[in-house]
Design an enzyme around this catalytic site. Sequence first.
Site, PDB file in Angstrom:
ATOM      1  N   ASP A   1       0.841  -1.195   0.000  1.00 40.43           N
ATOM      2  CA  ASP A   1       0.000   0.000   0.000  1.00 40.43           C
ATOM      3  C   ASP A   1       0.880   1.250   0.000  1.00 40.43           C
ATOM      4  O   ASP A   1       0.606   2.225  -0.704  1.00 40.43           O
ATOM      5  CB  ASP A   1      -0.907  -0.018   1.236  1.00 40.43           C
ATOM      6  CG  ASP A   1      -1.652  -1.332   1.353  1.00 40.43           C
ATOM      7  OD1 ASP A   1      -2.441  -1.640   0.457  1.00 40.43           O
ATOM      8  OD2 ASP A   1      -1.410  -2.073   2.327  1.00 40.43           O
TER       9      ASP A   1
ATOM     10  N   HIS B   1      -4.727  -3.250   6.531  1.00 38.91           N
ATOM     11  CA  HIS B   1      -4.500  -3.534   5.108  1.00 38.91           C
ATOM     12  C   HIS B   1      -5.838  -3.971   4.508  1.00 38.91           C
ATOM     13  O   HIS B   1      -6.128  -5.156   4.378  1.00 38.91           O
ATOM     14  CB  HIS B   1      -3.461  -4.632   4.915  1.00 38.91           C
ATOM     15  CG  HIS B   1      -3.409  -5.125   3.496  1.00 38.91           C
ATOM     16  ND1 HIS B   1      -2.948  -4.343   2.459  1.00 38.91           N
ATOM     17  CD2 HIS B   1      -3.810  -6.285   2.937  1.00 38.91           C
ATOM     18  CE1 HIS B   1      -3.063  -5.021   1.329  1.00 38.91           C
ATOM     19  NE2 HIS B   1      -3.586  -6.193   1.585  1.00 38.91           N
TER      20      HIS B   1
HETATM   21  P1  NAI Z   1      -2.288 -18.241  -4.020  1.00 39.41           P
HETATM   22  O1  NAI Z   1      -3.662 -18.797  -3.820  1.00 39.41           O
HETATM   23  O2  NAI Z   1      -1.697 -18.190  -5.378  1.00 39.41           O
HETATM   24  O3  NAI Z   1      -1.270 -19.030  -3.098  1.00 39.41           O
HETATM   25  C1  NAI Z   1      -1.531 -19.321  -1.753  1.00 39.41           C
HETATM   26  C2  NAI Z   1      -0.798 -20.602  -1.427  1.00 39.41           C
HETATM   27  O4  NAI Z   1      -0.926 -20.819  -0.035  1.00 39.41           O
HETATM   28  C3  NAI Z   1      -1.362 -21.833  -2.128  1.00 39.41           C
HETATM   29  O5  NAI Z   1      -0.324 -22.494  -2.806  1.00 39.41           O
HETATM   30  C4  NAI Z   1      -1.919 -22.659  -0.981  1.00 39.41           C
HETATM   31  O6  NAI Z   1      -1.783 -24.058  -1.210  1.00 39.41           O
HETATM   32  C5  NAI Z   1      -1.040 -22.202   0.170  1.00 39.41           C
HETATM   33  N1  NAI Z   1      -1.611 -22.466   1.492  1.00 39.41           N
HETATM   34  C6  NAI Z   1      -2.897 -22.436   1.891  1.00 39.41           C
HETATM   35  N2  NAI Z   1      -3.008 -22.791   3.169  1.00 39.41           N
HETATM   36  C7  NAI Z   1      -1.763 -23.053   3.610  1.00 39.41           C
HETATM   37  C8  NAI Z   1      -1.232 -23.479   4.864  1.00 39.41           C
HETATM   38  N3  NAI Z   1      -2.032 -23.720   5.898  1.00 39.41           N
HETATM   39  N4  NAI Z   1       0.095 -23.632   4.968  1.00 39.41           N
HETATM   40  C9  NAI Z   1       0.905 -23.412   3.904  1.00 39.41           C
HETATM   41  N5  NAI Z   1       0.456 -23.023   2.705  1.00 39.41           N
HETATM   42  C10 NAI Z   1      -0.862 -22.839   2.552  1.00 39.41           C
HETATM   43  O7  NAI Z   1      -2.335 -16.791  -3.354  1.00 39.41           O
HETATM   44  P2  NAI Z   1      -1.320 -15.575  -3.562  1.00 39.41           P
HETATM   45  O8  NAI Z   1      -1.731 -14.759  -4.705  1.00 39.41           O
HETATM   46  O9  NAI Z   1       0.070 -16.106  -3.513  1.00 39.41           O
HETATM   47  O10 NAI Z   1      -1.636 -14.725  -2.247  1.00 39.41           O
HETATM   48  C11 NAI Z   1      -1.356 -15.212  -0.961  1.00 39.41           C
HETATM   49  C12 NAI Z   1      -1.997 -14.325   0.096  1.00 39.41           C
HETATM   50  O11 NAI Z   1      -1.448 -13.027   0.081  1.00 39.41           O
HETATM   51  C13 NAI Z   1      -3.493 -14.143  -0.052  1.00 39.41           C
HETATM   52  O12 NAI Z   1      -4.096 -14.246   1.234  1.00 39.41           O
HETATM   53  C14 NAI Z   1      -3.618 -12.729  -0.546  1.00 39.41           C
HETATM   54  O13 NAI Z   1      -4.866 -12.154  -0.205  1.00 39.41           O
HETATM   55  C15 NAI Z   1      -2.492 -12.068   0.188  1.00 39.41           C
HETATM   56  N6  NAI Z   1      -2.029 -10.798  -0.352  1.00 39.41           N
HETATM   57  C16 NAI Z   1      -1.652  -9.818   0.548  1.00 39.41           C
HETATM   58  C17 NAI Z   1      -1.170  -8.611   0.118  1.00 39.41           C
HETATM   59  C18 NAI Z   1      -0.777  -7.553   1.105  1.00 39.41           C
HETATM   60  O14 NAI Z   1      -0.464  -6.445   0.657  1.00 39.41           O
HETATM   61  N7  NAI Z   1      -0.745  -7.777   2.418  1.00 39.41           N
HETATM   62  C19 NAI Z   1      -1.054  -8.310  -1.306  1.00 39.41           C
HETATM   63  C20 NAI Z   1      -1.426  -9.388  -2.179  1.00 39.41           C
HETATM   64  C21 NAI Z   1      -1.905 -10.588  -1.699  1.00 39.41           C
END
Ligand code: NAI
Length: 329
Positions: A159, A187
């Site tokens: 952000d 966030h």
């Molecule tokens: P994604 O869905 O591509 O990957 C998430 C991964 O986490 C998947 O491979 C899944 O199998 C794994 N996962 C789920 N539960 C798990 C557990 N208990 N232990 C280990 N791994 C687990 O999602 P992406 O795009 O990589 O985003 C990840 C997170 O980051 C989302 O929650 C998203 O909302 C968040 N995010 C936060 C931002 C921020 O600025 N704080 C910015 C962009 C995304």
Amino acid sequence: AKAPVNVTVTGAAGQIGYALLFRIASGQLLGADTPVKLRLLEIPQAVKAAEGTAMELDDCAFPLLAGIDIFDDARQAFDGVNVALLVGARPRTKGMERGDLLEANGGIFGPQGEAINAGAADDVRVLVVGNPANTNALIAQAHAPDVPAERFTAMTRLDHNRALSQLAGKLGVTVNDIKKLTIWGNHSATQYPDIFHAEVDGRNAAEAVNDEAWLRDTFIPTVAKRGAAIIEARGASSAASAANAAIDHVHDWVNGTPEGDWTSVALPSDGSYGVPEGLISSFPAVSRNGSWEIVQGLEINEFSRERIDASVRELEEERDAVRKLGLIK
Ligand code: NAI
């Protein structure tokens, strides 16, 4: 040579993981003189995909990459961890209420907090990226009573970087010309990007902009809704920019923020600026000697006060909801 630093990344097979791991292994997280050992945590169904990413990491022959281990068990993944990047989370799916979302994530971040408590190195630093990031960090922190609370942070650096870029565009300058911008609060869409203390080439940024309507109706909503705009355009959520922000966050935490500037970090409140103690809320912060310090003494005008309070109220509601669910005391 320096001893390798153990970096645990959860959600390693996800899209942020794919953008993040190569940058960590290349030395951008900790610096070009620090070898890293990667410890990847995934759910069992995604371990194979994580192994594929590990094969590609091997194929980069990164000189600083001292090893990769893959786990589907949090206790093992966090054993000896120095830097924990909690990226994997349960996304909100159609028809899911906020309570369901918080509960599902409590089931992930509670046990991960316990695993950090049980096995992390004394100097462990935790960054929660997975949403709802602030409250997930609160849950993890509550399950790690032996780790100093301030080692648990959540990411508002994306952000912050988005706000820098929007402001630079408005003023026709580069991001290098802007200092002391702040993201306050959660966030989420209620976050408040504050330019009243920001400086542009030494001038006050709000005075340089001199356009409250732009601030209220364009800048703030553009920054707060940027994530949705990326999904709309790209057909997938921010990944490389999120990974970049995670790198920036940890890099500054370990190596310090530049003199004469600060950044934005969600960390446990000490009561500063009227934010209730213990809430993990975004503040202006500098890093000195490896620790975050909240920048003190900023005057908060009425425009800012209203917006900070609204975002903090949302954090309190999330905290109360996870308390009710028994996820924290
Ligand atoms: P994604 O869905 O591509 O990957 C998430 C991964 O986490 C998947 O491979 C899944 O199998 C794994 N996962 C789920 N539960 C798990 C557990 N208990 N232990 C280990 N791994 C687990 O999602 P992406 O795009 O990589 O985003 C990840 C997170 O980051 C989302 O929650 C998203 O909302 C968040 N995010 C936060 C931002 C921020 O600025 N704080 C910015 C962009 C995304």
